[in-house]
Scaffold this motif. Structure first.
Motif, mmCIF file in Angstrom:
data_model
loop_
_atom_site.group_PDB
_atom_site.id
_atom_site.type_symbol
_atom_site.label_atom_id
_atom_site.label_comp_id
_atom_site.label_asym_id
_atom_site.label_seq_id
_atom_site.Cartn_x
_atom_site.Cartn_y
_atom_site.Cartn_z
ATOM 1 N N GLN A 142 8.322 26.923 6.774
ATOM 2 C CA GLN A 142 9.720 27.245 6.484
ATOM 3 C C GLN A 142 10.348 28.044 7.620
ATOM 4 O OE1 GLN A 142 8.928 29.217 2.779
ATOM 5 N NE2 GLN A 142 9.457 27.422 1.543
ATOM 6 N N LEU A 143 9.563 28.909 8.223
ATOM 7 C CA LEU A 143 10.068 29.676 9.364
ATOM 8 C C LEU A 143 10.388 28.751 10.532
ATOM 9 C CD1 LEU A 143 10.493 32.737 9.611
ATOM 10 C CD2 LEU A 143 8.354 32.863 10.864
ATOM 11 N N GLY A 144 9.581 27.701 10.705
ATOM 12 C CA GLY A 144 9.842 26.737 11.765
ATOM 13 C C GLY A 144 11.135 25.969 11.551
ATOM 14 N N LEU A 145 11.565 25.840 10.297
ATOM 15 C CA LEU A 145 12.835 25.168 9.990
ATOM 16 C C LEU A 145 14.020 26.125 10.035
ATOM 17 C CD1 LEU A 145 12.139 22.668 7.066
ATOM 18 C CD2 LEU A 145 12.732 22.158 9.424
ATOM 19 N N GLY A 146 13.759 27.406 10.246
ATOM 20 C CA GLY A 146 14.845 28.382 10.244
ATOM 21 C C GLY A 146 15.177 28.931 8.870
ATOM 22 N N GLU A 147 14.368 28.585 7.858
ATOM 23 C CA GLU A 147 14.588 29.090 6.498
ATOM 24 C C GLU A 147 13.880 30.439 6.369
ATOM 25 O OE1 GLU A 147 16.541 27.849 4.402
ATOM 26 O OE2 GLU A 147 16.924 25.858 5.217
ATOM 27 N N ILE A 148 14.507 31.460 6.950
ATOM 28 C CA ILE A 148 13.834 32.760 7.051
ATOM 29 C C ILE A 148 13.671 33.412 5.687
ATOM 30 C CG2 ILE A 148 13.958 35.036 8.125
ATOM 31 C CD1 ILE A 148 15.546 33.770 10.397
ATOM 32 N N ALA A 149 14.697 33.350 4.845
ATOM 33 C CA ALA A 149 14.608 33.986 3.528
ATOM 34 C C ALA A 149 13.516 33.337 2.677
ATOM 35 C CB ALA A 149 15.953 33.899 2.819
ATOM 36 N N LEU A 150 13.422 32.011 2.706
ATOM 37 C CA LEU A 150 12.365 31.324 1.955
ATOM 38 C C LEU A 150 10.981 31.660 2.507
ATOM 39 C CD1 LEU A 150 13.949 27.767 1.496
ATOM 40 C CD2 LEU A 150 13.778 29.603 -0.194
ATOM 41 N N ALA A 151 10.890 31.786 3.834
ATOM 42 C CA ALA A 151 9.608 32.128 4.445
ATOM 43 C C ALA A 151 9.153 33.524 4.005
ATOM 44 C CB ALA A 151 9.720 32.057 5.961
ATOM 45 N N ILE A 152 10.082 34.467 3.973
ATOM 46 C CA ILE A 152 9.738 35.829 3.530
ATOM 47 C C ILE A 152 9.198 35.795 2.106
ATOM 48 C CG2 ILE A 152 10.731 38.065 2.916
ATOM 49 C CD1 ILE A 152 12.555 37.793 5.347
ATOM 50 N N ARG A 153 9.834 35.017 1.239
ATOM 51 C CA ARG A 153 9.356 34.923 -0.150
ATOM 52 C C ARG A 153 7.946 34.334 -0.198
ATOM 53 N NH1 ARG A 153 8.775 31.116 -3.896
ATOM 54 N NH2 ARG A 153 8.942 31.713 -6.109
ATOM 55 N N SER A 154 7.686 33.288 0.584
ATOM 56 C CA SER A 154 6.355 32.673 0.581
ATOM 57 C C SER A 154 5.292 33.649 1.070
ATOM 58 C CB SER A 154 6.361 31.411 1.457
ATOM 59 O OG SER A 154 7.249 30.433 0.940
ATOM 60 N N PHE A 155 5.605 34.412 2.110
ATOM 61 C CA PHE A 155 4.654 35.409 2.606
ATOM 62 C C PHE A 155 4.411 36.503 1.560
ATOM 63 C CE2 PHE A 155 6.297 34.222 7.050
ATOM 64 C CZ PHE A 155 5.288 33.290 7.205
ATOM 65 N N GLN A 156 5.449 36.860 0.831
ATOM 66 C CA GLN A 156 5.284 37.879 -0.209
ATOM 67 C C GLN A 156 4.389 37.377 -1.340
ATOM 68 O OE1 GLN A 156 9.390 38.661 -1.131
ATOM 69 N NE2 GLN A 156 9.541 40.363 0.311
ATOM 70 N N VAL A 157 4.533 36.094 -1.704
ATOM 71 C CA VAL A 157 3.648 35.524 -2.730
ATOM 72 C C VAL A 157 2.205 35.509 -2.229
ATOM 73 C CG1 VAL A 157 3.115 33.456 -4.066
ATOM 74 C CG2 VAL A 157 5.496 34.133 -3.736
ATOM 75 N N SER A 158 2.011 35.157 -0.967
ATOM 76 C CA SER A 158 0.673 35.149 -0.391
ATOM 77 C C SER A 158 0.048 36.538 -0.444
ATOM 78 C CB SER A 158 0.730 34.651 1.052
ATOM 79 O OG SER A 158 -0.542 34.644 1.652
ATOM 80 N N LEU A 159 0.834 37.557 -0.136
ATOM 81 C CA LEU A 159 0.321 38.926 -0.193
ATOM 82 C C LEU A 159 0.078 39.372 -1.630
ATOM 83 C CD1 LEU A 159 2.375 40.777 2.563
ATOM 84 C CD2 LEU A 159 -0.099 40.482 2.457
ATOM 85 N N HIS A 160 0.891 38.879 -2.556
ATOM 86 C CA HIS A 160 0.673 39.220 -3.965
ATOM 87 C C HIS A 160 -0.680 38.680 -4.443
ATOM 88 C CE1 HIS A 160 1.662 40.088 -8.135
ATOM 89 N NE2 HIS A 160 1.302 38.864 -8.453
#
Length: 260
Positions: free
Chosen positions: A137-155
């Motif tokens: 998602q970060l590669g597509l420029g979807e920064i907000a979605l990428a942050i959410r995915s990383f937060q789920v991974s950390l959860h």
């Protein structure tokens, strides 16, 4: 004419012993039939289990071969191997996650996001699948979605330093830069609108400076007009040069203008 008598029921003359023997044989045949059905069902189930085991074994083999190809940067061949493995084990989230990583290496971001989403759907508890999805998602420029995915991974895996220090930190930095750029663009747009709406200054056309400028322009125009001359030839052939101011507006019959 022959008369028809009452018909006896079939088996009426069969002895009791013969009847009991027949019933016993029928029961044995039924038991054998039930046993055959059970054996057939068991054999079918076992055959399916063996087939499934073979599919899993073959899928693992293809997965390992694809991983080896990917390590050697033979990405397209690796994807081909993993696609074959997915035909055998379509619910394997790891295959989709690995495929997404390779697609990102090929800069094919849309397919990479799709593969990572498939991995997350099949195993929502996979922290590495969420991490890969965030990177795609970060590669597509979807920064907000990428942050959410990383937060789920950390959860799912809070002690993962890679996601915390690298992925999420970098995504948040990009998000701040994106917000700053957006604010600058909005400010520039607002400033442009303000400049476009500024009123025209109210000049004082009766001021001494304006009057002096107008007088200077009038004097210059007067000097230029006096400098203009006209060549006149009369009827006798005499040539005379005069200014336009002294030249009659309507020449008489004895005069005509030859040149300026």
């Amino acid at each position: 004419m022959a008369s028809f008598g009452w018909k006896r029921k079939i088996g009426e003359k069969v002895s009791k012993a013969t009847s009991q023997q027949f019933e016993a044989e029928a029961a044995d045949d039924k038991d054998l039939s039930d046993s055959d059905d059970a054996n057939w069902a068991h054999a079918t189930k076992r055959r399916k289990e063996v087939l499934l085991e073979d599919c899993v074994k073959r899928s693992k083999q293809l997965k390992d071969e694809g991983a080896s190809l990917a390590e050697n940067r033979r990405y397209k061949e690796a994807i081909h191997k993993w696609d074959e493995a997915l035909q055998l084990t379509p619910e394997d989230a790891t295959l989709y996650e690995m495929k997404s990583q390779v697609l990102m290496s090929l800069h094919e971001m849309f397919p990479a996001v799709h593969a990572a989403e498939m991995a997350v759907q099949r195993n929502p508890r996979s922290w590495d699948a969420w991490q890969t999805l965030g990177r795609a998602q970060l590669g597509l420029g979807e920064i907000a979605l990428a942050i959410r995915s990383f937060q789920v991974s950390l959860h799912i895996f809070p002690m993962n330093p890679e996601v915390w220090k690298e992925d999420l930190s970098w995504a948040r930095k990009l998000h701040e830069q994106q917000k700053a750029t957006k604010n600058e663009a909005l400010q520039a747009l607002a400033k442009g609108k303000e400049l476009g709406q500024e009123p025209i200054p109210d000049y004082d056309f009766e001021s001494d400076e304006i009057v002096a400028v107008c007088a200077a322009i009038a004097e210059k125009e007067k000097a230029l007009s006096t400098a203009k001359t006209v060549v006149i030839v009369n009827a006798s052939g005499t040539v005379e040069t005069v200014t336009e101011e002294s030249c009659p507006a309507t020449p008489d019959e004895t005069l005509f203008i030859r040149a300026r």
